[in-house]
Enzyme design. Structure first.
Site, PDB file in Angstrom:
ATOM      1  CG  ASP A  36      -6.450   0.693 -15.470  1.00 31.39           C
ATOM      2  OD1 ASP A  36      -5.865   1.726 -15.866  1.00 31.39           O
ATOM      3  OD2 ASP A  36      -7.018   0.615 -14.357  1.00 31.39           O
ATOM      4  N   GLY A 121      -4.640   6.933   0.586  1.00 31.10           N
ATOM      5  CA  GLY A 121      -3.709   7.775  -0.175  1.00 31.10           C
ATOM      6  C   GLY A 121      -2.342   7.144  -0.382  1.00 31.10           C
ATOM      7  CG  LEU A 124      -1.659   0.130  -0.632  1.00 29.02           C
ATOM      8  CD1 LEU A 124      -1.438  -0.509   0.724  1.00 29.02           C
ATOM      9  CD2 LEU A 124      -0.794  -0.563  -1.665  1.00 29.02           C
ATOM     10  CG  ASP A 171      -7.379   0.602  -8.727  1.00 29.74           C
ATOM     11  OD1 ASP A 171      -6.451  -0.028  -9.273  1.00 29.74           O
ATOM     12  OD2 ASP A 171      -7.351   1.829  -8.554  1.00 29.74           O
TER      13      ASP A 171
HETATM   14  C1  GLA Z   1      -4.900   4.039 -10.264  1.00 26.83           C
HETATM   15  C2  GLA Z   1      -6.179   3.872 -11.059  1.00 26.83           C
HETATM   16  C3  GLA Z   1      -6.145   2.594 -11.886  1.00 26.83           C
HETATM   17  C4  GLA Z   1      -4.870   2.499 -12.717  1.00 26.83           C
HETATM   18  C5  GLA Z   1      -3.650   2.782 -11.862  1.00 26.83           C
HETATM   19  C6  GLA Z   1      -2.392   2.855 -12.682  1.00 26.83           C
HETATM   20  O1  GLA Z   1      -4.797   3.039  -9.307  1.00 26.83           O
HETATM   21  O2  GLA Z   1      -7.281   3.866 -10.195  1.00 26.83           O
HETATM   22  O3  GLA Z   1      -7.289   2.512 -12.693  1.00 26.83           O
HETATM   23  O4  GLA Z   1      -4.943   3.334 -13.833  1.00 26.83           O
HETATM   24  O5  GLA Z   1      -3.786   3.996 -11.142  1.00 26.83           O
HETATM   25  O6  GLA Z   1      -2.124   1.618 -13.240  1.00 26.83           O
END
Ligand code: GLA
Length: 387
Positions: A36, A121, A124, A171
């Protein structure tokens, strides 16, 4: 009692005022990991584990914030945006408030009570869920008119600037824009997105939680991000200054640069470029109902995260390795930022209980930790609950 009823009850007791209730989900990500913030594609879904917030305007400059789960309470002066060292949980809210202010949008001081059932942690995105719920509530309460994409950008900036995790937008975007029974394919460069129906037939998405708590602030997450930036700067200089992000770099450029790039940076770039290609063909598999092929790509993602990107850990690797040869497991890989948290697995329904029993015994023997399992379903994005 449902969680939203509990926070409402506490809110009424504390503030004798009717609050607005907001729910926002945690997320899973089927494929497209650590791309991302490299402008690539991701394939997350909001899930039926959420953060809940009860929120209403305060009568003075001072807002009272309560975390029901942590049993903590703090008072916040809305004139000052200083991180609170002894109330780290409240910083997730403060960071969001600050971003509204930075955009010149005036936010009335507010009281709030929060709770949730997204495990903290475990990878999720419990923090993105909370921040998204708060941002959505503030936006509604103050009639600020930001759309969900603008809210996701705001929340991402809050994480980047106030919390100090240089995360991407996946996320919060998934939390705000998720859709029941669908995954969301997001182009993290343009923020164009598309929903794909998630039909898993006789399979389910199952998460296995290593119990290793990951905290991205203290992890190597930001180091990975800067290694990717180093790679991109190199390709821009050597090949084409117009290339916008690492995901767009052709594999041939990488291969032609082996002797010039730092080997660690080379590996990081190889993973990102390959993963971005993998997710596009994985989406085609999903659309065509080729779940077996999709699962094979998930497993390839894990290998990349483990050996090239180096964000896995022995507990995650153990769980994936144990399931590798099980015919009922279509795909298995670590999910999210890494360094702990969960694996995501696509497993035939009838085999889930038996596999969990076997896996948890082996896990406890080898790692000395209890294994938890969450069976998740997809859910809608952030919403107001009329409770
Ligand atoms: C965490 C970060 C996301 C993404 C993931 C890995 O969840 O918050 O922005 O980079 O790791 O894909």
């Amino acid at each position: 009692m449902m969680i939203y009823e509990e926070i409402k009850k506490l809110f009424l007791e504390e503030f004798q005022q009717e609050p607005m209730l907001v729910r926002s989900s945690g997320r899973v990500n089927l494929i497209g990991e650590h791309v991302d913030y490299n402008g690539g594609f991701v394939l997350p879904a909001a899930i039926d584990k959420s953060a809940y917030v009860a929120i209403a305007p305060a009568e003075s400059q001072i807002g009272k914030w309560i975390s029901m789960d942590l049993k903590k309470k703090t008072e916040v002066d809305f004139g000052v945006f200083k991180p609170l060292a002894d109330h780290r949980w409240a910083n997730y809210i403060l960071g969001v408030v600050e971003q509204f202010a930075k955009r010149g949008l005036s936010v009335k001081p507010f009281h709030c009570v929060m709770s949730g059932d997204v495990p903290i942690g475990s990878g999720l995105s419990s923090s993105a869920a909370l921040e998204s719920a708060i941002a959505f509530g503030i936006n509604e309460m103050n009639n600020l008119g930001l759309d969900r994409t603008a809210l996701a950008q705001l929340v991402q900036q809050a994480e980047n600037e106030f919390i100090g995790v240089k995360c991407g937008i996946m996320d919060m975007f998934a939390s705000l824009r998720g859709k029941e029974n669908h995954v969301l394919r997001l182009d993290c460069e343009t923020l164009d997105y598309q929903y794909f129906p998630l039909s898993l037939g006789d399979c389910k998405i199952v998460l296995f939680d290593t119990g290793v708590k990951h905290n991205l602030v203290d992890s190597e997450y930001n180091v990975r991000r800067s290694q990717c930036e180093e790679g991109l700067a190199f390709f821009r200089k050597k090949f084409d200054n117009a290339v916008q992000n690492l995901s767009q770099v052709p594999l041939a450029w990488l291969q032609a640069s082996r002797s010039q790039l730092n080997p660690v940076v080379y590996n990081r770039c190889q993973y990102v470029i390959e993963e971005n290609q993998r997710i596009l063909s994985a989406c085609e598999d999903l659309q065509a109902g080729r779940l077996e092929d999709f699962g094979i790509k998930m497993t390839a993602t894990h290998e990349g995260l483990r050996h090239l990107y180096e964000v896995s850990c022995q507990e995650l690797d153990f769980l994936v390795d144990e399931l590798w040869h099980e015919s009922a497991v279509l795909g298995s890989r670590m999910m999210g930022g890494g360094f702990g948290g969960c694996t995501i697995n696509i497993i035939k329904m009838e085999a889930i209980d038996g596999l969990f029993a076997k896996l948890s015994t082996r896990y406890e023997q080898k790692m000395g930790k209890k294994l938890k399992m969450y069976s998740v379903v997809t859910a809608n994005g952030t919403e107001i609950i009329n409770g």
